[in-house]
Design a protein around this motif. Structure first.
Motif, PDB file in Angstrom:
ATOM      1  N   PHE A  22      42.669  -3.673 -36.086  1.00  0.00           N
ATOM      2  CA  PHE A  22      42.866  -2.251 -35.829  1.00  0.00           C
ATOM      3  C   PHE A  22      43.317  -1.487 -37.070  1.00  0.00           C
ATOM      4  CE2 PHE A  22      43.574  -4.221 -31.566  1.00  0.00           C
ATOM      5  CZ  PHE A  22      42.347  -3.833 -31.046  1.00  0.00           C
ATOM      6  N   GLY A  23      43.443  -2.177 -38.198  1.00  0.00           N
ATOM      7  CA  GLY A  23      43.659  -1.534 -39.485  1.00  0.00           C
ATOM      8  C   GLY A  23      44.869  -0.639 -39.592  1.00  0.00           C
ATOM      9  N   GLY A  24      45.956  -1.005 -38.919  1.00  0.00           N
ATOM     10  CA  GLY A  24      47.163  -0.194 -39.016  1.00  0.00           C
ATOM     11  C   GLY A  24      47.162   1.047 -38.151  1.00  0.00           C
ATOM     12  N   THR A  45      47.457  -3.760 -22.038  1.00  0.00           N
ATOM     13  CA  THR A  45      46.160  -3.093 -22.116  1.00  0.00           C
ATOM     14  C   THR A  45      46.322  -1.846 -22.979  1.00  0.00           C
ATOM     15  OG1 THR A  45      45.572  -3.835 -19.879  1.00  0.00           O
ATOM     16  CG2 THR A  45      44.293  -2.002 -20.797  1.00  0.00           C
ATOM     17  N   TRP A  46      45.367  -1.651 -23.856  1.00  0.00           N
ATOM     18  CA  TRP A  46      45.333  -0.471 -24.727  1.00  0.00           C
ATOM     19  C   TRP A  46      44.025   0.270 -24.507  1.00  0.00           C
ATOM     20  CZ3 TRP A  46      49.039   1.115 -28.349  1.00  0.00           C
ATOM     21  CH2 TRP A  46      50.163   0.292 -28.430  1.00  0.00           C
ATOM     22  N   GLN A  47      44.104   1.597 -24.487  1.00  0.00           N
ATOM     23  CA  GLN A  47      42.916   2.452 -24.369  1.00  0.00           C
ATOM     24  C   GLN A  47      42.606   3.055 -25.734  1.00  0.00           C
ATOM     25  OE1 GLN A  47      43.634   5.535 -21.468  1.00  0.00           O
ATOM     26  NE2 GLN A  47      42.643   4.334 -19.874  1.00  0.00           N
ATOM     27  N   PHE A  48      41.347   2.962 -26.103  1.00  0.00           N
ATOM     28  CA  PHE A  48      40.861   3.557 -27.350  1.00  0.00           C
ATOM     29  C   PHE A  48      39.863   4.647 -26.969  1.00  0.00           C
ATOM     30  CE2 PHE A  48      42.507  -0.474 -28.517  1.00  0.00           C
ATOM     31  CZ  PHE A  48      42.954  -0.353 -29.817  1.00  0.00           C
ATOM     32  N   HIS A  49      40.174   5.867 -27.347  1.00  0.00           N
ATOM     33  CA  HIS A  49      39.345   7.025 -27.013  1.00  0.00           C
ATOM     34  C   HIS A  49      38.514   7.394 -28.242  1.00  0.00           C
ATOM     35  CE1 HIS A  49      42.012   7.827 -23.491  1.00  0.00           C
ATOM     36  NE2 HIS A  49      42.880   7.247 -24.278  1.00  0.00           N
ATOM     37  N   GLY A  50      37.401   6.723 -28.436  1.00  0.00           N
ATOM     38  CA  GLY A  50      36.527   7.072 -29.548  1.00  0.00           C
ATOM     39  C   GLY A  50      37.035   6.663 -30.914  1.00  0.00           C
ATOM     40  N   PHE A  52      37.519   3.225 -31.820  1.00  0.00           N
ATOM     41  CA  PHE A  52      37.399   1.772 -31.873  1.00  0.00           C
ATOM     42  C   PHE A  52      36.841   1.323 -33.220  1.00  0.00           C
ATOM     43  CE2 PHE A  52      36.274  -2.276 -29.571  1.00  0.00           C
ATOM     44  CZ  PHE A  52      37.540  -2.498 -29.085  1.00  0.00           C
ATOM     45  N   PRO A  53      37.382   0.233 -33.784  1.00  0.00           N
ATOM     46  CA  PRO A  53      37.019  -0.160 -35.143  1.00  0.00           C
ATOM     47  C   PRO A  53      35.750  -0.990 -35.291  1.00  0.00           C
ATOM     48  CG  PRO A  53      38.738  -1.594 -34.342  1.00  0.00           C
ATOM     49  CD  PRO A  53      38.495  -0.551 -33.269  1.00  0.00           C
TER      50      PRO A  53
END
Length: 177
Positions: A22-24, A45-50, A52-53
């Protein structure tokens, strides 16, 4: 318009967002990256809203390598449908669609074909959960039921899948114990 992005589920003593993949990146409750309620035992659980790496499968491999524990990633489209991948540290990967009817419509694949894969998808998801130390006593038919459900929000189906697989239920961190 519903949620579009990725959900990452795994176990770690540290926040999953700290994984090198996730690069920091930092939690950003304004719409970038948000933590969902944690589950006992370090499950989160983590949500990534647009934000994502990379490809979900590649991120999943990196998270499993970093944690040494089974993990899964769900690619969600407009809260309508999701494709979930799960991976064990030994390298066994599975995938399954959530909200099959919409998935069939969006992919132009016959619903009957997608439905025929559900028993195998359920068995592999259950094997994955058991590799995480949960799922004993859970019947594959219970997982099939979730995979065939058509809840309004794919994120809820994802949470229901984790619950039904036997993972500890999420706990509101603000609730008094």
């Amino acid at each position: 318009m519903g949620f579009s992005g990725e959900l990452v589920f795994g176990r770690s003593e540290r926040p999953l967002i700290e994984a090198p993949v996730f690069g920091g990146a930092q939690e950003d409750n304004e719409g970038g990256i948000t933590a969902c309620w944690p589950r006992p035992g370090g499950w989160q659980t983590w949500q990534f809203h647009g934000t994502f790496p990379g490809r979900p499968e590649d991120v999943l491999r990196a998270v499993v390598e970093w944690t040494g524990a089974p993990a899964c990633v769900a690619l969600v489209h407009d809260s309508d449908v999701a494709l979930v991948w799960g991976l064990e540290p030994e390298g066994d990967m599975w995938d399954a669609w959530l909200n099959l009817k919409i998935a069939a419509e969006m992919s132009d694949r016959p619903l009957s074909e997608m439905d025929a894969a559900v028993p195998d998808d359920a068995r592999r998801a259950l094997d994955w959960a058991r590799s995480a130390g949960v799922g004993d006593g859970v019947a594959a038919t219970a997982i099939e039921e979730i995979l065939r459900s058509d809840e309004t929000f794919a994120e809820e189906v994802f949470t229901n899948l984790l619950d039904r697989l036997g993972f500890p239920e999420a706990v509101d961190p603000e609730a008094e114990g």
